[in-house]
Design a protein around this motif. Sequence first.
Motif, PDB file in Angstrom:
ATOM      1  N   ALA A 122       0.831  -1.202   0.000  1.00  9.50           N
ATOM      2  CA  ALA A 122       0.000   0.000   0.000  1.00  9.50           C
ATOM      3  C   ALA A 122       0.866   1.252   0.000  1.00  9.50           C
ATOM      4  CB  ALA A 122      -0.925  -0.016   1.217  1.00  9.50           C
ATOM      5  N   GLU A 123       1.938   1.216   0.772  1.00 11.05           N
ATOM      6  CA  GLU A 123       2.840   2.367   0.806  1.00 11.05           C
ATOM      7  C   GLU A 123       3.497   2.582  -0.548  1.00 11.05           C
ATOM      8  OE1 GLU A 123       5.595   1.642   3.901  1.00 11.05           O
ATOM      9  OE2 GLU A 123       4.134   1.853   5.525  1.00 11.05           O
ATOM     10  N   ALA A 124       3.907   1.489  -1.195  1.00 13.84           N
ATOM     11  CA  ALA A 124       4.527   1.598  -2.509  1.00 13.84           C
ATOM     12  C   ALA A 124       3.545   2.138  -3.537  1.00 13.84           C
ATOM     13  CB  ALA A 124       5.064   0.239  -2.957  1.00 13.84           C
ATOM     14  N   THR A 125       2.297   1.710  -3.449  1.00 12.57           N
ATOM     15  CA  THR A 125       1.275   2.210  -4.369  1.00 12.57           C
ATOM     16  C   THR A 125       1.066   3.705  -4.177  1.00 12.57           C
ATOM     17  OG1 THR A 125       0.123   0.074  -4.380  1.00 12.57           O
ATOM     18  CG2 THR A 125      -1.136   2.006  -5.079  1.00 12.57           C
ATOM     19  N   GLY A 126       1.013   4.134  -2.922  1.00  7.56           N
ATOM     20  CA  GLY A 126       0.845   5.556  -2.648  1.00  7.56           C
ATOM     21  C   GLY A 126       2.015   6.378  -3.148  1.00  7.56           C
ATOM     22  N   ALA A 127       3.227   5.848  -2.993  1.00  3.95           N
ATOM     23  CA  ALA A 127       4.415   6.563  -3.467  1.00  3.95           C
ATOM     24  C   ALA A 127       4.420   6.661  -4.981  1.00  3.95           C
ATOM     25  CB  ALA A 127       5.675   5.845  -2.976  1.00  3.95           C
ATOM     26  N   LEU A 128       3.989   5.602  -5.652  1.00  5.30           N
ATOM     27  CA  LEU A 128       3.937   5.612  -7.109  1.00  5.30           C
ATOM     28  C   LEU A 128       2.925   6.640  -7.610  1.00  5.30           C
ATOM     29  CD1 LEU A 128       4.698   4.439  -9.858  1.00  5.30           C
ATOM     30  CD2 LEU A 128       3.059   2.577  -9.453  1.00  5.30           C
ATOM     31  N   GLU A 129       1.759   6.661  -6.992  1.00  6.66           N
ATOM     32  CA  GLU A 129       0.735   7.629  -7.386  1.00  6.66           C
ATOM     33  C   GLU A 129       1.211   9.060  -7.157  1.00  6.66           C
ATOM     34  OE1 GLU A 129      -2.541   6.391  -5.019  1.00  6.66           O
ATOM     35  OE2 GLU A 129      -3.263   4.924  -6.493  1.00  6.66           O
ATOM     36  N   ALA A 130       1.875   9.292  -6.029  1.00  9.29           N
ATOM     37  CA  ALA A 130       2.363  10.637  -5.721  1.00  9.29           C
ATOM     38  C   ALA A 130       3.449  11.067  -6.692  1.00  9.29           C
ATOM     39  CB  ALA A 130       2.892  10.673  -4.287  1.00  9.29           C
ATOM     40  N   ALA A 131       4.278  10.125  -7.143  1.00  8.19           N
ATOM     41  CA  ALA A 131       5.379  10.460  -8.042  1.00  8.19           C
ATOM     42  C   ALA A 131       4.885  10.924  -9.404  1.00  8.19           C
ATOM     43  CB  ALA A 131       6.317   9.264  -8.197  1.00  8.19           C
ATOM     44  N   VAL A 132       3.812  10.311  -9.905  1.00  8.35           N
ATOM     45  CA  VAL A 132       3.340  10.647 -11.259  1.00  8.35           C
ATOM     46  C   VAL A 132       2.273  11.736 -11.269  1.00  8.35           C
ATOM     47  CG1 VAL A 132       3.837   8.309 -12.062  1.00  8.35           C
ATOM     48  CG2 VAL A 132       1.536   8.879 -11.306  1.00  8.35           C
ATOM     49  N   GLU A 133       1.696  12.060 -10.116  1.00 13.01           N
ATOM     50  CA  GLU A 133       0.564  12.987 -10.098  1.00 13.01           C
ATOM     51  C   GLU A 133       0.879  14.363 -10.680  1.00 13.01           C
ATOM     52  OE1 GLU A 133      -3.204  14.223  -9.890  1.00 13.01           O
ATOM     53  OE2 GLU A 133      -2.422  12.182  -9.646  1.00 13.01           O
ATOM     54  N   PRO A 134       2.026  14.997 -10.365  1.00 14.24           N
ATOM     55  CA  PRO A 134       2.288  16.317 -10.958  1.00 14.24           C
ATOM     56  C   PRO A 134       2.286  16.305 -12.486  1.00 14.24           C
ATOM     57  CG  PRO A 134       3.779  15.920  -9.127  1.00 14.24           C
ATOM     58  CD  PRO A 134       3.081  14.625  -9.394  1.00 14.24           C
ATOM     59  N   CYS A 135       2.914  15.302 -13.097  1.00  7.21           N
ATOM     60  CA  CYS A 135       2.938  15.221 -14.556  1.00  7.21           C
ATOM     61  C   CYS A 135       1.585  14.794 -15.112  1.00  7.21           C
ATOM     62  CB  CYS A 135       4.018  14.246 -15.018  1.00  7.21           C
ATOM     63  SG  CYS A 135       5.697  14.916 -14.912  1.00  7.21           S
ATOM     64  N   ARG A 136       0.852  14.044 -14.342  1.00  5.32           N
ATOM     65  CA  ARG A 136      -0.492  13.641 -14.774  1.00  5.32           C
ATOM     66  C   ARG A 136      -1.371  14.863 -14.963  1.00  5.32           C
ATOM     67  NH1 ARG A 136      -2.953   8.422 -11.698  1.00  5.32           N
ATOM     68  NH2 ARG A 136      -3.747   7.334 -13.538  1.00  5.32           N
ATOM     69  N   ARG A 137      -1.194  15.839 -14.072  1.00  7.81           N
ATOM     70  CA  ARG A 137      -1.977  17.077 -14.187  1.00  7.81           C
ATOM     71  C   ARG A 137      -1.493  17.919 -15.363  1.00  7.81           C
ATOM     72  NH1 ARG A 137      -1.288  17.204  -8.439  1.00  7.81           N
ATOM     73  NH2 ARG A 137       0.284  18.813  -8.695  1.00  7.81           N
ATOM     74  N   ARG A 138      -0.181  17.917 -15.624  1.00  7.84           N
ATOM     75  CA  ARG A 138       0.389  18.733 -16.706  1.00  7.84           C
ATOM     76  C   ARG A 138       0.135  18.128 -18.083  1.00  7.84           C
ATOM     77  NH1 ARG A 138       6.494  19.645 -15.529  1.00  7.84           N
ATOM     78  NH2 ARG A 138       6.292  20.736 -17.518  1.00  7.84           N
ATOM     79  N   PHE A 139      -0.020  16.817 -18.136  1.00  5.32           N
ATOM     80  CA  PHE A 139      -0.244  16.137 -19.415  1.00  5.32           C
ATOM     81  C   PHE A 139      -1.531  15.321 -19.350  1.00  5.32           C
ATOM     82  CE2 PHE A 139       4.316  16.713 -18.852  1.00  5.32           C
ATOM     83  CZ  PHE A 139       4.717  17.241 -20.078  1.00  5.32           C
ATOM     84  N   PRO A 140      -2.670  16.005 -19.253  1.00  2.25           N
ATOM     85  CA  PRO A 140      -3.936  15.269 -19.092  1.00  2.25           C
ATOM     86  C   PRO A 140      -4.297  14.414 -20.299  1.00  2.25           C
ATOM     87  CG  PRO A 140      -4.344  17.596 -19.553  1.00  2.25           C
ATOM     88  CD  PRO A 140      -2.871  17.465 -19.318  1.00  2.25           C
TER      89      PRO A 140
END
Length: 285
Positions: free
Chosen positions: A206-224
């Motif tokens: 669960a911690e690894a999943t949360g870290a993965l989501e947090a890592a990509v979220e900024p670019c996910r917003r920039r490249f919708p």
Amino acid sequence: MEPNGPGIVAGYDGSDFAMQALDWAMDEAEFRGVPITVCHAWSSPYGEGEEEARASLRHAAEHVLWHGAECVRQCTSGVGVREDLYEGPAGERLVELSAGADLVVVGTRAPAGLARRVLGSVAGHVVAHAVCPVIVVRGAGALPHRASPGPVVVGVGGGDPHVIEFAFREAAVRALPLVAVQAWSLPTAVWGAGMAPLVMSEAPGAEATGALEAAVEPCRRRFPQVEVRLDLVEGPARDVLVRAAAGATLLVVGATRSPGLLGRLGSVTRPVLGSALCPVAVVHP
């Protein structure tokens, strides 16, 4: 378009594997709207007194460079072309040009699985020492243009924003989905005689999943516009990335800046370069 700076730098020596790298570089230049610099290096085994022989070798090198540049002119639209002829080691010149380039693209003769040969080649030198991102394209001839190209795959183990951003940009300009991969493993459980085995919870995953989501979220917003899939896989990072790259258009990994060749490429990037079946982009800090 007139050339303005190196833009995309492509190492070219007239071979089939260099033609494949040049093909990739042409796509990058068109996608990004930047010029392309075709670089060819040559050297003479003769002494300075053998001027006639040296002149003949230089003339042959000029012809090879002209052929590569002419391929770009004929196969692209509106891409500025710069020719760079260099007497000396090819890797040295490509690293020098990387200081002002958007991207360096190199090919390699080494087949998958021979990591040592890759690292001993021009490609290995450039990957280890370049300032800008480097894409290593393995194979010969023109790149196949598949009807359904695979995704861009990025290794998110280090959580480096520049690596993730590069992968998102590649996926965006190529209109491809992105697969963000992170390898993880359960901590080793140690117990002695008379002790009950440790029961692991789902917390590490669960911690690894949360870290993965947090890592990509900024670019996910920039490249919708980029379709993103998160892939958390248990196992050694290098094995996970090589498997994830099967059928991919591009695998994107990071590199460290520690002294020495192995340190610069890292314990994961180095073997991945020699085993992945698709082109590999190495993004430096």
